[in-house]
Design an enzyme around this catalytic site. Sequence first.
Site: not given
Length: 335
Positions: A157, A198
């Site tokens: 990422y 998250r």
Amino acid sequence: MTGDTPFSWRRALVTGGAGFLGSHLCERLLDSGVEVDCADNLACGRRENIAHLEDRPDFRYTHCDVCAPDCTERLAGPYDLVLHFACPASPADYLRMPLETLDVGSHGTRNVLAIAERDGARFLLASTSEVYGDPLVHPQHEGYWGNVNPVGPRSVYDESKRFAEALVTAHAGTRGTNAGIVRLFNTYGPRMRAHDGRAVPTFICQALAGEPLTVTGDGSQTRSLCYVDDTVDGILRVAASRSVRPVNIGGSDEITVADLARRVVALTGSRSPVAFVDRPVDDPGRRRPDTTLARELLGWSPQVPWEEGLKQTIAYFAAPPPDPDPRGEEPAPRS
Ligand SMILES: NC(=O)c1ccc[n+]([C@@H]2O[C@H](COP(=O)([O-])OP(=O)(O)OC[C@H]3O[C@@H](n4cnc5c(N)ncnc54)[C@H](O)[C@@H]3O)[C@@H](O)[C@H]2O)c1
């Protein structure tokens, strides 16, 4: 900049428009009189995020992988704004799709830049605070080059976004593309997925279910959270500027992950305890944006207090039906 602010754009392309941030961007642009084409392959987005927009004549959804060579023809435009938000963004997603994540930062960004160049559109890349890695400078300003492990699990990422930033910069420099970069810090709000790993949706769903809130490590690592409405406002201000420099957009409310869990417990009225679990590899220790540039250049600063933002997000997750995870995966390391 509110929902009724008139923009000069007529037609926008939002890649990743069926995701969390993308769907809010589509909605805000439509409410401001801009036609919107949303392109998404639903790798980690959901059609239901844009279901309320699909009947509008000024909105069009195209199921499209931005890495595919034919995407530039399928997204015929012409556009005067291109927001490139397609990319797996949660650790659960990019660890599940490491090669796809690298592809979307490289081939995908190249394709979407070509669309912007073709149409003479303003282009904006959704970059991330992860380009700063586990930062040695605090708070993080745009001139800091970062501290990224190029072979760690998160690198797919981080390096994808760093490469995408280099592509955007080279495109602007060599082709004259009107391209900018917004570095987003952790954003939260309605339309996040319950099981995307998250911290905010994980804690809220655990608290609502009466389960322990799983804090990683000793919970002393910090994050700076920004409510989605403020982030969208910041993104559109960067888009409306001609800035080619990266601009940080993020919250000033730096808190430890353990404190975030406690805030969620208090606001949900839950009796859930906090449980400490292993911390993911290369998890950043401190995160807070220096937003001087956004304030001075764009007049932007976050407006939504954390209590208000968290209440809105809790209300979203508390409303039936709860978000089932179609993959049935265990929650993964969170950012
Ligand atoms: N939410 C945050 O806190 C945050 C922070 C920093 C950066 N960002 C960036 O903002 C963007 C959106 O993040 P988000 O939180 O909304 O994530 P999200 O996962 O909800 O949305 C990403 C969207 O991109 C789509 N997508 C992925 N690969 C694609 C491809 N090859 N072709 C077409 N569509 C594709 C997904 O299906 C999804 O709808 C991402 O680029 C992310 O890196 C987000």
